[in-house]
Write a protein that holds these residues in place. Structure first.
Motif, mmCIF file in Angstrom:
data_model
loop_
_atom_site.group_PDB
_atom_site.id
_atom_site.type_symbol
_atom_site.label_atom_id
_atom_site.label_comp_id
_atom_site.label_asym_id
_atom_site.label_seq_id
_atom_site.Cartn_x
_atom_site.Cartn_y
_atom_site.Cartn_z
ATOM 1 N N LEU A 44 0.848 -1.190 0.000
ATOM 2 C CA LEU A 44 0.000 0.000 0.000
ATOM 3 C C LEU A 44 0.885 1.242 0.000
ATOM 4 C CD1 LEU A 44 -2.608 -1.184 2.675
ATOM 5 C CD2 LEU A 44 -2.907 -1.130 0.184
ATOM 6 N N PRO A 45 0.311 2.426 -0.220
ATOM 7 C CA PRO A 45 1.113 3.652 -0.207
ATOM 8 C C PRO A 45 1.567 4.020 1.204
ATOM 9 C CG PRO A 45 -0.944 3.977 -1.419
ATOM 10 C CD PRO A 45 -1.078 2.700 -0.652
ATOM 11 N N GLU A 46 2.623 3.359 1.662
ATOM 12 C CA GLU A 46 3.123 3.567 3.012
ATOM 13 C C GLU A 46 4.602 3.932 2.973
ATOM 14 O OE1 GLU A 46 2.346 -0.241 4.659
ATOM 15 O OE2 GLU A 46 0.220 0.155 5.064
ATOM 16 N N GLU A 77 -4.775 9.190 -13.992
ATOM 17 C CA GLU A 77 -6.033 8.673 -13.445
ATOM 18 C C GLU A 77 -5.793 7.937 -12.139
ATOM 19 O OE1 GLU A 77 -9.607 5.570 -14.775
ATOM 20 O OE2 GLU A 77 -8.170 6.326 -16.265
ATOM 21 N N GLN A 78 -4.706 7.173 -12.081
ATOM 22 C CA GLN A 78 -4.409 6.420 -10.873
ATOM 23 C C GLN A 78 -4.054 7.343 -9.706
ATOM 24 O OE1 GLN A 78 -1.050 3.786 -11.145
ATOM 25 N NE2 GLN A 78 -1.743 2.493 -9.468
ATOM 26 N N LEU A 79 -3.270 8.385 -9.985
ATOM 27 C CA LEU A 79 -2.912 9.335 -8.936
ATOM 28 C C LEU A 79 -4.143 10.050 -8.396
ATOM 29 C CD1 LEU A 79 0.352 10.817 -10.492
ATOM 30 C CD2 LEU A 79 0.196 9.725 -8.243
ATOM 31 N N ARG A 80 -5.015 10.473 -9.293
ATOM 32 C CA ARG A 80 -6.237 11.163 -8.845
ATOM 33 C C ARG A 80 -7.106 10.221 -8.011
ATOM 34 N NH1 ARG A 80 -6.731 15.400 -12.764
ATOM 35 N NH2 ARG A 80 -4.579 16.106 -13.075
ATOM 36 N N ALA A 81 -7.186 8.959 -8.441
ATOM 37 C CA ALA A 81 -7.970 7.983 -7.686
ATOM 38 C C ALA A 81 -7.390 7.773 -6.286
ATOM 39 C CB ALA A 81 -8.032 6.659 -8.443
ATOM 40 N N GLY A 82 -6.069 7.925 -6.171
ATOM 41 C CA GLY A 82 -5.417 7.784 -4.870
ATOM 42 C C GLY A 82 -5.507 9.026 -4.013
ATOM 43 N N SER A 117 1.765 12.713 -1.329
ATOM 44 C CA SER A 117 2.888 12.202 -0.551
ATOM 45 C C SER A 117 3.811 11.386 -1.451
ATOM 46 C CB SER A 117 2.382 11.317 0.595
ATOM 47 O OG SER A 117 1.790 10.131 0.073
ATOM 48 N N ARG A 118 5.063 11.296 -1.051
ATOM 49 C CA ARG A 118 6.005 10.453 -1.806
ATOM 50 C C ARG A 118 5.580 8.993 -1.802
ATOM 51 N NH1 ARG A 118 12.628 10.165 -1.284
ATOM 52 N NH2 ARG A 118 12.866 8.030 -2.017
ATOM 53 N N PRO A 119 5.115 8.422 -0.665
ATOM 54 C CA PRO A 119 4.676 7.026 -0.713
ATOM 55 C C PRO A 119 3.578 6.767 -1.743
ATOM 56 C CG PRO A 119 5.026 7.659 1.556
ATOM 57 C CD PRO A 119 5.160 8.915 0.736
ATOM 58 N N LEU A 120 2.632 7.698 -1.902
ATOM 59 C CA LEU A 120 1.578 7.496 -2.904
ATOM 60 C C LEU A 120 2.168 7.527 -4.309
ATOM 61 C CD1 LEU A 120 -1.358 7.195 -3.807
ATOM 62 C CD2 LEU A 120 -1.547 9.702 -3.720
ATOM 63 N N GLN A 127 2.856 0.254 -9.234
ATOM 64 C CA GLN A 127 1.676 -0.398 -9.809
ATOM 65 C C GLN A 127 1.710 -0.353 -11.330
ATOM 66 O OE1 GLN A 127 0.829 -1.914 -6.772
ATOM 67 N NE2 GLN A 127 -1.176 -1.879 -7.761
ATOM 68 N N GLN A 128 2.163 0.756 -11.884
ATOM 69 C CA GLN A 128 2.295 0.866 -13.332
ATOM 70 C C GLN A 128 3.347 -0.109 -13.857
ATOM 71 O OE1 GLN A 128 0.658 3.054 -15.638
ATOM 72 N NE2 GLN A 128 -0.787 3.376 -13.967
ATOM 73 N N LEU A 129 4.469 -0.213 -13.151
ATOM 74 C CA LEU A 129 5.535 -1.106 -13.591
ATOM 75 C C LEU A 129 5.116 -2.573 -13.508
ATOM 76 C CD1 LEU A 129 8.697 0.572 -12.007
ATOM 77 C CD2 LEU A 129 7.992 0.586 -14.405
ATOM 78 N N ALA A 130 4.165 -2.873 -12.634
ATOM 79 C CA ALA A 130 3.688 -4.258 -12.509
ATOM 80 C C ALA A 130 3.023 -4.742 -13.794
ATOM 81 C CB ALA A 130 2.708 -4.365 -11.345
ATOM 82 N N ASN A 131 2.665 -3.809 -14.674
ATOM 83 C CA ASN A 131 2.075 -4.194 -15.952
ATOM 84 C C ASN A 131 3.112 -4.656 -16.973
ATOM 85 O OD1 ASN A 131 -0.573 -3.456 -15.110
ATOM 86 N ND2 ASN A 131 -0.124 -1.305 -15.541
#
Length: 440
Positions: A44-46, A77-82, A117-120, A127-131
């Motif tokens: 998670l973003p920690e 989109e992912q950043l905004r969702a976070g 935040s940097r963790p986010l 998560q993007q690289l996991a693709n």
């Protein structure tokens, strides 16, 4: 973890911004890219234990944000969702200097990035690289040295796991993106290669940071507020930014050992001592959501890899090469630019040529950070700026003063600060005419 074909494998040392973006550009050229990270990478973003500065504020300038979106088209989109907050730097950034508050614009601009935040941010990139099927993470492993089977080439890395197991991982390219604490100079020396000379300029800046819950019904025209230091005597600064989760990240700083306290009352008293009360007035009634975190590793450190002949199969970038005093917010964007330089050099990668191009790219950010820091008499290292008092000093002062009353001049300053334009833009004929004909 071992590739069956050494020529198809690249290794990135370090899983922070510089390493993550390097892995992304390498993935287009290598069958396998392995990111080695000492920490356990959180799901998670920690914040990570091994990155104590991750709780401190980090900002991605517009230049860096554009690179991020270019590399990861879906990340906005992912950043905004976070919960990341979009910011227009000409309208929603309030900056107080010794001349007063900047003149913000009433109209939208394309100087956009996000505040989070940097963790986010790191989590979204992971998560993007996991693709990418050819990118692999190896966490809880520390690189302990470089491998070399000749006098001219690096052929991989030696690893030690958190449990003490040791192994070797071969690669045709090793990228050191391990940050300020990079051990690459000593690794190179152990193998008989020349380590890079270093330049260190230490302003003895200390931070104290805590988070607050934004008060219900709070209204403001800022998303990021900065009350700047003013050398040589104005040692204190304050940075306040809206981030995800309805929180603020509030940072106080002091140069020359004038460190902010880490107790609640001391923190508030330090905030009240800033040259504007806007920061203090915002936080005094807000509810803290974290303890106060101190940070002192703020020296500017430049490793001159461009001055040595590097072995084939090894390059270095990010804070491992050019670590800047973080108060100027350049670090993540400088790392993003470095990743694009690496991408552009991969077709025929010559490590020495790459490091020279990187050094040229880093030079402006280094000059801006150290030039300002050296105006404090307590800063150690480097040569102090010459007090010319001539035309350029007067011109610059007039231009900066105009940013307090002219939104277009403030926008130009933002474009230069965000590394979108060269400082030479300040001297374009139409700008020079406005500056020189402006009545005091």
């Amino acid at each position: 973890m071992t590739s069956t074909n050494i020529n198809d494998c690249a290794i990135v040392i370090g899983g922070s911004i510089a390493g993550l973006l390097s892995a992304r550009v390498l993935a287009d050229r290598f069958a396998s890219v392995t990111i080695i990270e000492t920490d356990k990478l959180p799901d998670l973003p920690e914040a990570r234990i091994g990155v104590p500065q991750s709780v401190q504020p980090h900002i991605l300038f517009t230049k860096g944000y554009r690179i991020l979106v270019e590399l990861f088209p879906n990340i906005e989109e992912q950043l905004r969702a976070g919960g990341a907050i979009a910011i227009d730097w000409t309208r929603e950034f309030n900056h107080f200097s010794r001349r007063g508050w900047n003149a913000t614009s009433s109209f939208p601009s394309d100087l956009i990035s996000v505040s989070c935040s940097r963790p986010l941010l790191e989590w979204c990139i992971r998560q993007q690289l996991a693709n990418y099927a050819n990118i692999h993470f190896v966490d809880k492993h520390r690189v302990t040295g470089l491998l070399s089977h000749s006098k001219t080439r690096i052929t991989g890395v030696a690893l030690r796991s958190a449990t003490g197991d040791r192994q070797e991982l071969p690669a045709s390219l090793v990228v050191d993106a391990s940050g300020r604490r990079s051990a690459a100079p000593s690794w190179l020396q152990e193998l008989g290669f020349t380590p890079p000379p270093e330049t260190i300029i230490n302003p003895f800046l200390g931070y104290a940071t805590r988070r607050y819950k934004e008060p219900e019904g709070f209204k403001s025209n800022w998303k990021v507020m900065l009350i700047s230091q003013s050398p040589p005597k104005g040692t204190r600064l304050g940075y306040l930014a809206k981030i995800e989760g309805g929180e603020w990240i509030a940072t106080l700083g002091g140069y020359g050992g004038d460190f902010p306290p880490i107790d609640n009352q001391g923190f508030l008293d330090f905030a009240r001592s800033l040259p504007s009360l806007e920061f203090y007035d915002a936080i005094k009634g807000a509810e803290p959501t974290s303890r106060i975190y101190a940070h002192r590793a703020t020296a500017n450190r430049l490793r001159h890899y461009e001055k040595i002949k590097l072995p084939q199969g090894f390059v270095c970038l990010g804070d491992a090469v050019c670590a800047l005093c973080p108060v100027y917010g350049q670090g993540m964007t400088v790392s993003a630019i470095a990743a694009t330089i690496l991408r552009d050099c991969l077709g025929d990668l010559n490590p020495t040529r790459f490091q020279k191009k990187l050094a040229k790219s880093n030079s402006l950010s280094w000059m801006l950070a150290t030039g300002s820091d050296l105006r404090f008499t307590t800063t150690q290292g480097g040569n102090r700026p010459v007090k010319s008092g001539g035309f350029f000093t007067s011109y610059t002062e007039r231009l900066l003063k105009m940013t307090n009353s002219d939104p277009k001049m403030n926008a130009l300053l933002m474009e230069v600060a965000h590394l979108l334009k060269s400082p030479l833009a300040f001297y374009q004929p139409q700008i020079a005419f406005k500056v020189l004909t402006k009545k005091d």
